[in-house]
Write an enzyme that holds these catalytic residues in place. Structure first.
Site, PDB file in Angstrom:
ATOM      1  N   ASN A  89      75.916 -81.128  40.358  1.00 20.36           N
ATOM      2  CA  ASN A  89      76.069 -80.753  38.950  1.00 20.36           C
ATOM      3  C   ASN A  89      75.388 -79.402  38.754  1.00 20.36           C
ATOM      4  O   ASN A  89      74.172 -79.325  38.707  1.00 20.36           O
ATOM      5  CB  ASN A  89      75.401 -81.825  38.067  1.00 20.36           C
ATOM      6  CG  ASN A  89      75.358 -81.428  36.604  1.00 20.36           C
ATOM      7  OD1 ASN A  89      76.050 -80.482  36.182  1.00 20.36           O
ATOM      8  ND2 ASN A  89      74.547 -82.126  35.813  1.00 20.36           N
ATOM      9  N   LYS A 109      75.396 -77.512  36.231  1.00 19.47           N
ATOM     10  CA  LYS A 109      74.966 -77.263  34.835  1.00 19.47           C
ATOM     11  C   LYS A 109      75.415 -75.853  34.412  1.00 19.47           C
ATOM     12  O   LYS A 109      76.465 -75.397  34.852  1.00 19.47           O
ATOM     13  CB  LYS A 109      73.460 -77.456  34.705  1.00 19.47           C
ATOM     14  CG  LYS A 109      72.992 -78.773  35.322  1.00 19.47           C
ATOM     15  CD  LYS A 109      71.597 -79.128  34.961  1.00 19.47           C
ATOM     16  CE  LYS A 109      71.195 -80.378  35.734  1.00 19.47           C
ATOM     17  NZ  LYS A 109      69.956 -80.950  35.265  1.00 19.47           N
ATOM     18  N   HIS A 152      76.125 -87.283  30.595  1.00 20.88           N
ATOM     19  CA  HIS A 152      74.873 -86.796  31.202  1.00 20.88           C
ATOM     20  C   HIS A 152      73.782 -86.799  30.132  1.00 20.88           C
ATOM     21  O   HIS A 152      74.049 -86.523  28.961  1.00 20.88           O
ATOM     22  CB  HIS A 152      75.090 -85.384  31.769  1.00 20.88           C
ATOM     23  CG  HIS A 152      73.942 -84.914  32.606  1.00 20.88           C
ATOM     24  ND1 HIS A 152      72.780 -84.425  32.062  1.00 20.88           N
ATOM     25  CD2 HIS A 152      73.770 -84.904  33.945  1.00 20.88           C
ATOM     26  CE1 HIS A 152      71.950 -84.114  33.041  1.00 20.88           C
ATOM     27  NE2 HIS A 152      72.515 -84.402  34.201  1.00 20.88           N
ATOM     28  N   GLU A 174      71.608 -84.734  29.375  1.00 18.55           N
ATOM     29  CA  GLU A 174      71.483 -83.469  28.619  1.00 18.55           C
ATOM     30  C   GLU A 174      72.539 -83.397  27.526  1.00 18.55           C
ATOM     31  O   GLU A 174      72.297 -82.850  26.453  1.00 18.55           O
ATOM     32  CB  GLU A 174      71.582 -82.273  29.586  1.00 18.55           C
ATOM     33  CG  GLU A 174      70.320 -82.155  30.426  1.00 18.55           C
ATOM     34  CD  GLU A 174      70.521 -81.495  31.780  1.00 18.55           C
ATOM     35  OE1 GLU A 174      71.564 -80.872  32.020  1.00 18.55           O
ATOM     36  OE2 GLU A 174      69.596 -81.629  32.615  1.00 18.55           O
ATOM     37  N   GLU A 220      70.348 -92.045  36.414  1.00 18.97           N
ATOM     38  CA  GLU A 220      69.497 -90.860  36.381  1.00 18.97           C
ATOM     39  C   GLU A 220      68.344 -91.072  35.406  1.00 18.97           C
ATOM     40  O   GLU A 220      68.516 -90.878  34.190  1.00 18.97           O
ATOM     41  CB  GLU A 220      70.304 -89.645  35.925  1.00 18.97           C
ATOM     42  CG  GLU A 220      71.475 -89.302  36.813  1.00 18.97           C
ATOM     43  CD  GLU A 220      71.785 -87.816  36.763  1.00 18.97           C
ATOM     44  OE1 GLU A 220      71.732 -87.181  37.799  1.00 18.97           O
ATOM     45  OE2 GLU A 220      72.050 -87.301  35.661  1.00 18.97           O
ATOM     46  N   GLY A 234      65.242 -82.683  36.955  1.00 19.13           N
ATOM     47  CA  GLY A 234      64.733 -81.312  36.937  1.00 19.13           C
ATOM     48  C   GLY A 234      63.218 -81.214  36.872  1.00 19.13           C
ATOM     49  O   GLY A 234      62.681 -80.135  36.607  1.00 19.13           O
ATOM     50  N   SER A 277      65.996 -85.142  40.694  1.00 19.92           N
ATOM     51  CA  SER A 277      65.179 -84.443  41.702  1.00 19.92           C
ATOM     52  C   SER A 277      65.447 -84.925  43.123  1.00 19.92           C
ATOM     53  O   SER A 277      64.521 -85.033  43.938  1.00 19.92           O
ATOM     54  CB  SER A 277      63.691 -84.544  41.342  1.00 19.92           C
ATOM     55  OG  SER A 277      63.447 -83.919  40.091  1.00 19.92           O
TER      56      SER A 277
HETATM   57  C1  PEP Z   1      71.151 -83.872  37.081  1.00 15.44           C
HETATM   58  O1  PEP Z   1      71.060 -83.096  36.161  1.00 15.44           O
HETATM   59  O2  PEP Z   1      72.137 -84.609  37.148  1.00 15.44           O
HETATM   60  C2  PEP Z   1      70.079 -83.902  38.076  1.00 15.44           C
HETATM   61  C3  PEP Z   1      69.957 -84.960  38.816  1.00 15.44           C
HETATM   62  O3  PEP Z   1      69.250 -82.798  38.146  1.00 15.44           O
HETATM   63  P1  PEP Z   1      68.083 -82.539  39.221  1.00 15.44           P
HETATM   64  O4  PEP Z   1      68.631 -82.887  40.583  1.00 15.44           O
HETATM   65  O5  PEP Z   1      67.768 -81.082  39.096  1.00 15.44           O
HETATM   66  O6  PEP Z   1      66.936 -83.407  38.829  1.00 15.44           O
END
Ligand code: PEP
Length: 249
Positions: free
Chosen positions: A9, A11, A95, A97, A167, A173, A213
């Protein structure tokens, strides 16, 4: 039995030229990964450029969102048909976000899941708890409710074609990862919620990723867990070397 699925992803990162460069670098690094579904999800405006360089590779194209209507007065939005026209196969829906900054609701996610499936897109549906919810001990309740609402009204057969991504919001992040055991337990709870509504066959077929992460250093431990079928990767997907190492967990 379930084929692992690793999706990047991106973003709101990369211009079209940067997207092409990243994909060109990535293609040879993952060309022998035929036991894993590999997906990149660039921003909408880079889908055409990405599709051009992905052609003939084993990497599939995904989008980060879509609208639930076919067309009409929805300024700034993109429909399933528009994504299909670029060869998009997967779409990330719900997601955290999008839920946090753009007011996405479980109801809206459910509408999008139905439209994506009808259009022939594979939805990657994100669920996850906040830190406060985790600390209150209600992680399973939260993610199981989000899962059931996202899948509401689907048939068991349709559910098999959905990908879920667990998630934990506090892990996105932040560099913090759920332990592999924790992630496995929560994904097991999500699978059980799918079983309650859609039966064991659907629950054993649906693929559930971990996201938050995930990086080369923790991918193999997470992927070794029996409930974890893949990863949704944010930050590490922006570096071809790191993403390819996760693909090859
Ligand atoms: C995400 O936004 O789906 C995600 C898992 O981000 P990150 O790997 O940066 O934590």
């Amino acid at each position: 039995m379930r084929k692992p699925i690793i999706a990047g992803n991106w973003k709101m990162n990369k211009t079209a030229e940067e997207a092409k460069a990243l994909i060109k670098y990535l293609i040879p690094l993952v060309s022998d990964a035929d036991n894993v579904d590999v997906i990149v999800c660039p921003p909408f405006v880079n889908l055409a450029a990405a599709a051009e360089v992905l052609s003939g590779s084993n990497i599939k194209l995904g989008a980060q969102n879509m609208h639930f209507e076919k067309s009409g007065a929805y300024t700034g939005e993109v429909s399933a048909d528009m994504l299909l026209a670029y060869g998009v196969k997967y779409v990330i829906l719900g997601h955290s976000e999008r839920r946090q900054y753009f007011g996405e609701t479980d109801e809206g996610v459910n509408k999008k899941v139905k439209v994506a499936l009808q259009a022939g897109l594979v939805p990657i549906v994100c669920v996850g708890e906040t830190l406060e919810e985790r600390e209150s001990g209600i992680t399973s309740e939260i993610v199981c409710k989000q899962t059931k609402l996202a899948l509401l009204g689907l048939s068991a057969e349709e559910v098999k074609g959905v990908v879920l991504a667990y998630e934990p919001i506090w892990a996105i992040g932040t560099g913090k990862t759920a332990t592999a055991d924790d992630a496995n337990d929560t994904i097991g709870a999500i699978r059980n919620a799918v079983k309650e509504v859609f039966g064991d066959d659907a629950a054993q077929s649906i693929r559930i990723q971990y996201g938050g992460s995930m990086k080369p250093a923790n991918a193999s431990e997470l992927m070794a867990k029996p409930e974890i079928d893949g990863g949704l990767i944010g930050g590490a997907a922006l570096k071809a070397e790191d993403f390819s190492k996760i693909v090859k967990f």
